[in-house]
Design an enzyme around this catalytic site. Sequence first.
Site, PDB file in Angstrom:
ATOM      1  N   LYS A 199       0.847  -1.169  -0.057  1.00 13.33           N
ATOM      2  CA  LYS A 199      -0.166   0.030   0.005  1.00 13.33           C
ATOM      3  C   LYS A 199       0.680   1.302  -0.019  1.00 13.33           C
ATOM      4  CE  LYS A 199      -1.848   3.122   2.623  1.00 13.33           C
ATOM      5  NZ  LYS A 199      -2.068   4.247   1.688  1.00 13.33           N
ATOM      6  N   GLY A 252       6.921   5.997   8.219  1.00 17.31           N
ATOM      7  CA  GLY A 252       5.930   7.420   8.308  1.00 17.31           C
ATOM      8  C   GLY A 252       6.214   7.895   9.722  1.00 17.31           C
ATOM      9  N   SER A 253       5.004   8.779   9.993  1.00 18.96           N
ATOM     10  CA  SER A 253       5.297   9.545  11.326  1.00 18.96           C
ATOM     11  C   SER A 253       4.996   8.708  12.454  1.00 18.96           C
ATOM     12  CB  SER A 253       4.353  10.760  11.518  1.00 18.96           C
ATOM     13  OG  SER A 253       3.028   9.946  11.578  1.00 18.96           O
ATOM     14  N   GLY A 257       3.014   5.425  13.477  1.00 17.03           N
ATOM     15  CA  GLY A 257       3.615   4.427  13.748  1.00 17.03           C
ATOM     16  C   GLY A 257       2.941   3.869  15.025  1.00 17.03           C
ATOM     17  N   GLU A 274       9.645   2.244  10.822  1.00 20.41           N
ATOM     18  CA  GLU A 274      10.589   3.165  10.481  1.00 20.41           C
ATOM     19  C   GLU A 274       9.937   4.589  10.544  1.00 20.41           C
ATOM     20  OE1 GLU A 274      13.823   2.123  10.161  1.00 20.41           O
ATOM     21  OE2 GLU A 274      14.000   4.273  10.274  1.00 20.41           O
ATOM     22  N   CYS A 308      13.431  11.490   6.755  1.00 20.05           N
ATOM     23  CA  CYS A 308      13.538  11.377   7.972  1.00 20.05           C
ATOM     24  C   CYS A 308      15.049  11.481   8.671  1.00 20.05           C
ATOM     25  CB  CYS A 308      12.948   9.943   8.486  1.00 20.05           C
ATOM     26  SG  CYS A 308      13.905   8.575   7.523  1.00 20.05           S
ATOM     27  N   GLU A 409       9.506  17.118  14.918  1.00 20.85           N
ATOM     28  CA  GLU A 409       9.706  16.644  13.344  1.00 20.85           C
ATOM     29  C   GLU A 409       9.010  17.655  12.577  1.00 20.85           C
ATOM     30  OE1 GLU A 409       9.139  12.800  11.225  1.00 20.85           O
ATOM     31  OE2 GLU A 409      11.218  13.097  10.484  1.00 20.85           O
TER      32      GLU A 409
END
Length: 518
Positions: A199, A252-253, A257, A274, A308, A409
């Site tokens: 996806k 992703g964020s 996560g 990750e 990232c 972030e």
Amino acid sequence: MEVENGHGTNRGASRRGGVATLEVGAVQLYRNYIDGRWVESSTGETFESTNPATGEVLGRVTKSGREDVERAVAAARQSFERWRRVPAPRRGEILFRAGEIMRQRKEDLARLMTREMGKVIAEARGDVQEGIDMTFYMAGEGRRLAGETVPVELPNKFGMSVRDPIGVIACITPWNFPFAIPTWKMMPALVAGNTVVFKPASDTPLVAHALVGILEEAGLPPGVINLVFGPGDTVGEALLAHPDVDMVSFTGSTEAGKHVAQKADETLKRVHLELGGKNAIIVMDDADLDLALEGIVWSAFGTTGQRCTAASRLIVHRAVREALTERLVSRINKLRLGNGLEPTTDVGPLINRRAVEKVHRYTEIGLQEGARLLTGGRPATDGELAKGSFYMPTLFTDVKPHMRIAQEEIFGPTTAIITVDGLEEAIEVNNRTGYGLSSSIYTRDVNRAFQAMRDITTGLVYVNAGTIGAEIQLPFGGTRGTGNGHREAGRAALEVYTEWKTIYVDYSGRLQRAQIDI
Ligand code: UN1
């Protein structure tokens, strides 16, 4: 499924250069790939992929629902039993062919990527190259995938460990490395004998489509890879909840996560995460400032700060702060914003308007917190830029380590100077965030370099280089909120995508009791 010769069948797809599409008006329709067929979703709905530099619509994409996930998972589950029995070197050969096709198509893939997500063309080529590297690396694992044989304590007995595949793996990937990151997940998964439901992020469906087209062309049997386009809150959620999905690999964020981990826990899936970063470059008083400047500009503003691994903090020794800041501001003011396809462009757009708003919110937060804005700090809207999602490269100074702009972030072209008085303080500031992905130190003192290598607590550490640019043959990942302890890339990735099986063979012909009959 023609796994015996390594070639899959191509059923029901209209094919153009390995990519299956349908025409709808002027723009093409991009479909899911399930069980070896390019199919429209069950919802009948579509969404658009647009160019963030120009607003141009690049394609319409089928929008999937739970039913499509159901089909994709069923296909992956069904093909697993066959695929896991294909000898690993043969699986590797299919990956090798995929790598060859990627190499031939590198320029087209890079241009598509720049148009779809905005990164400048040289970096898009790098993203594709990283995918090629990973594909070839994992193709080679087909002839390694090593376990262990070790001596055992009883006579006429043999002990070894082998790597087994896990089963059906959902790969949920971001838009910022739309080619490389999916390969980081799928290639180790596939070579190890797992099947995949992919996806991709809804901002970069066309690159994902091209990647799956390449795997089909390389001969991956039907059902081994399945592509499902659609939003996280339906397609993503359905994958997380599905009892037949054995593992989720998500990039992703950190916020997303945590949700992935909680949901996946309900069905005891293996989870690989990750997540975010708040990476810093330390510049010591003995650093080569010209070199540090290059590393900072590249790491803070490359990919418009949407990595990232981006350097969103600069921890600078007081003695060189003024000299460095002056040079940095002048370099930043020379950066040219624009369409990433133009050779003159240094910094491309952000991914979409929402990202511009988010980055700007952080500018306001920084100002409220009392940080001093040295340059940038607003959307860029001059001339053609107004059509896209551009933001001025932004530099704050007088930033304190606890401020939100030094802790959260931002994922944009914003970086923040924090002043320190020595190495220990620098390392402490570096380590004190909720993230732990990448760090860098510029120093010409070998003792300081080694102290930093020992005491920095992030997953990646660079000496005299910026925070970005990891290579695929070494582990990639981070500590604290950056993940859940797993690593992508290198041999470390195999730990995530395989299950250990330990096998004992007793050929003594009698009962031998370990720990007792010794
Ligand atoms: C990411 O931003 O999610 O080290 C990945 C780097 C790249 C990968 C970045 N090789 O910056």
